[in-house]
Design a protein around this motif. Structure first.
Motif, short mmCIF file in Angstrom:
data_model
loop_
_atom_site.label_atom_id
_atom_site.label_comp_id
_atom_site.label_asym_id
_atom_site.label_seq_id
_atom_site.Cartn_x
_atom_site.Cartn_y
_atom_site.Cartn_z
N THR A 4 0.56 -1.17 -0.06
CA THR A 4 -0.32 -0.31 -0.69
C THR A 4 1.08 1.43 0.19
O THR A 4 2.16 0.92 0.50
CB THR A 4 -1.41 -0.15 0.87
OG1 THR A 4 -2.00 1.25 1.38
CG2 THR A 4 -0.22 0.13 2.52
N VAL A 5 0.13 1.94 -0.68
CA VAL A 5 0.61 3.73 -0.72
C VAL A 5 0.71 4.59 0.62
O VAL A 5 -0.52 5.02 0.44
CB VAL A 5 0.81 3.56 -1.77
CG1 VAL A 5 1.73 5.64 -1.94
CG2 VAL A 5 1.41 3.63 -3.10
N LEU A 74 5.19 6.58 1.26
CA LEU A 74 6.15 5.35 1.61
C LEU A 74 5.56 4.21 1.07
O LEU A 74 3.75 4.13 0.56
CB LEU A 74 5.84 5.24 3.28
CG LEU A 74 6.06 6.59 3.99
CD1 LEU A 74 5.74 6.37 5.32
CD2 LEU A 74 7.95 6.73 4.26
N LEU A 75 6.33 3.69 0.36
CA LEU A 75 5.97 1.95 -0.28
C LEU A 75 5.91 1.45 1.40
O LEU A 75 6.58 0.47 1.37
CB LEU A 75 6.77 1.66 -0.72
CG LEU A 75 5.74 0.23 -1.85
CD1 LEU A 75 4.86 0.34 -2.50
CD2 LEU A 75 6.64 -0.07 -2.45
N LEU A 76 5.04 1.10 1.46
CA LEU A 76 4.64 0.15 2.82
C LEU A 76 3.87 -1.37 2.44
O LEU A 76 3.56 -1.59 1.55
CB LEU A 76 3.60 0.67 3.49
CG LEU A 76 3.51 1.54 3.69
CD1 LEU A 76 2.10 2.25 4.79
CD2 LEU A 76 5.38 1.91 4.81
N GLY A 120 -4.18 7.52 2.06
CA GLY A 120 -3.66 5.67 2.06
C GLY A 120 -4.21 4.77 1.15
O GLY A 120 -5.33 5.56 1.21
N SER A 121 -3.84 4.20 0.22
CA SER A 121 -4.37 3.67 -1.35
C SER A 121 -5.48 3.36 -0.52
O SER A 121 -5.82 2.12 0.66
CB SER A 121 -3.83 2.38 -1.55
OG SER A 121 -2.16 3.51 -1.49
N ASP A 122 -6.90 3.08 -1.29
CA ASP A 122 -7.87 2.46 -0.33
C ASP A 122 -8.30 0.74 -1.34
O ASP A 122 -9.42 0.66 -1.70
CB ASP A 122 -9.28 3.74 -0.57
CG ASP A 122 -9.71 3.65 -1.89
OD1 ASP A 122 -9.56 3.33 -3.29
OD2 ASP A 122 -10.67 4.87 -2.25
N GLU A 130 -0.48 3.69 -7.35
CA GLU A 130 -0.59 4.38 -6.63
C GLU A 130 1.48 3.78 -6.70
O GLU A 130 2.03 4.76 -6.89
CB GLU A 130 -0.77 4.84 -5.37
CG GLU A 130 -1.84 5.64 -5.50
CD GLU A 130 -3.15 5.81 -4.35
OE1 GLU A 130 -2.71 5.81 -3.46
OE2 GLU A 130 -4.34 5.81 -4.11
N THR A 131 1.54 2.84 -6.57
CA THR A 131 3.15 2.71 -6.57
C THR A 131 3.54 2.88 -7.77
O THR A 131 4.82 3.34 -7.63
CB THR A 131 2.56 0.75 -5.80
OG1 THR A 131 2.19 0.79 -5.10
CG2 THR A 131 4.24 0.57 -6.48
N SER A 132 2.77 2.76 -9.18
CA SER A 132 3.30 2.41 -9.59
C SER A 132 4.13 4.61 -10.47
O SER A 132 5.02 4.69 -10.94
CB SER A 132 3.10 1.43 -10.85
OG SER A 132 1.56 2.59 -10.79
N PHE A 133 2.85 5.20 -9.92
CA PHE A 133 2.94 6.77 -9.94
C PHE A 133 4.50 7.11 -9.35
O PHE A 133 4.77 7.93 -9.62
CB PHE A 133 1.36 6.89 -9.64
CG PHE A 133 1.64 8.58 -9.02
CD1 PHE A 133 1.41 9.37 -10.49
CD2 PHE A 133 1.59 9.26 -7.83
CE1 PHE A 133 0.42 10.48 -10.57
CE2 PHE A 133 1.86 10.72 -8.30
CZ PHE A 133 1.11 11.63 -9.44
#
Ligand code: ATP
Ligand code: MG
Length: 141
Positions: A4-5, A74-76, A120-122, A130-133
């Motif tokens: 998740t971002v 943050l990439l979590l 947070g990503s939903d 959002e990860t690739s963004f």
């Protein structure tokens, strides 16, 4: 593990004390912080990211807030990361976060309904987008 971002918004990203408290909390809740990046948004970045809110009364306010300073992305990763990160963030609105969930990040540091400290990503889909963004060089495989 689920990706998740998380974004630390400009209302707190420039405050090293709050940033480190939040990052400590993230690690304490057993998330891995896979990547971390400081970005600064232009209006168009903000408008694109929040385009689903285009018709909302708070859209302009939101876009302006997200361009008012640096953002920490943050990439979590964690099992049930999407839901667990949103739980840790707390409710969107400040009256709720402060009064019913005071131990969440928004409950502790949120100032207003817009300046609510974190994103947070939903969904799995938005987490992937959002990860690739934010982290185009990250290979999820
Ligand atoms: P985010 O998408 O930032 O993780 P969220 O999913 O909890 O937050 P959304 O409904 O997607 O909430 O709203 C996006 C952002 O718009 C919120 O985080 C907040 O900054 C702002 N916002 C949402 N609702 C309001 C409101 N009623 N008044 C002012 N700002 C708002
Ligand atoms: Mg949202």
């Amino acid at each position: 593990l689920q990706l998740t971002v998380g974004l630390l918004k400009p209302d707190i990203a420039g405050n090293p004390t709050i940033v480190s408290l939040i990052e400590q909390e993230i690690l304490k809740k057993k998330f891995y912080i896979l990547k971390r990046k400081v970005v600064r948004w232009q209006k168009r970045d903000s408008e694109m990211f929040y385009k689903q809110h285009k018709e909302n009364f708070f859209y302009r306010r939101l876009v302006d807030c997200m361009t008012s300073g640096p953002i920490i992305a943050l990439l979590l990763a964690k099992e049930n990361g999407i839901t667990d990160w949103r739980k840790l963030m707390g409710p969107t609105k400040v009256y709720k976060s402060q009064f019913t969930d005071p131990n969440t990040i928004r409950g502790r540091f949120g100032l207003t309904d817009t300046r609510n400290t974190v994103h947070g990503s939903d969904s799995v889909q938005s987490a992937a987008e959002e990860t690739s963004f934010f982290f185009p060089d990250f290979n999820a495989n």
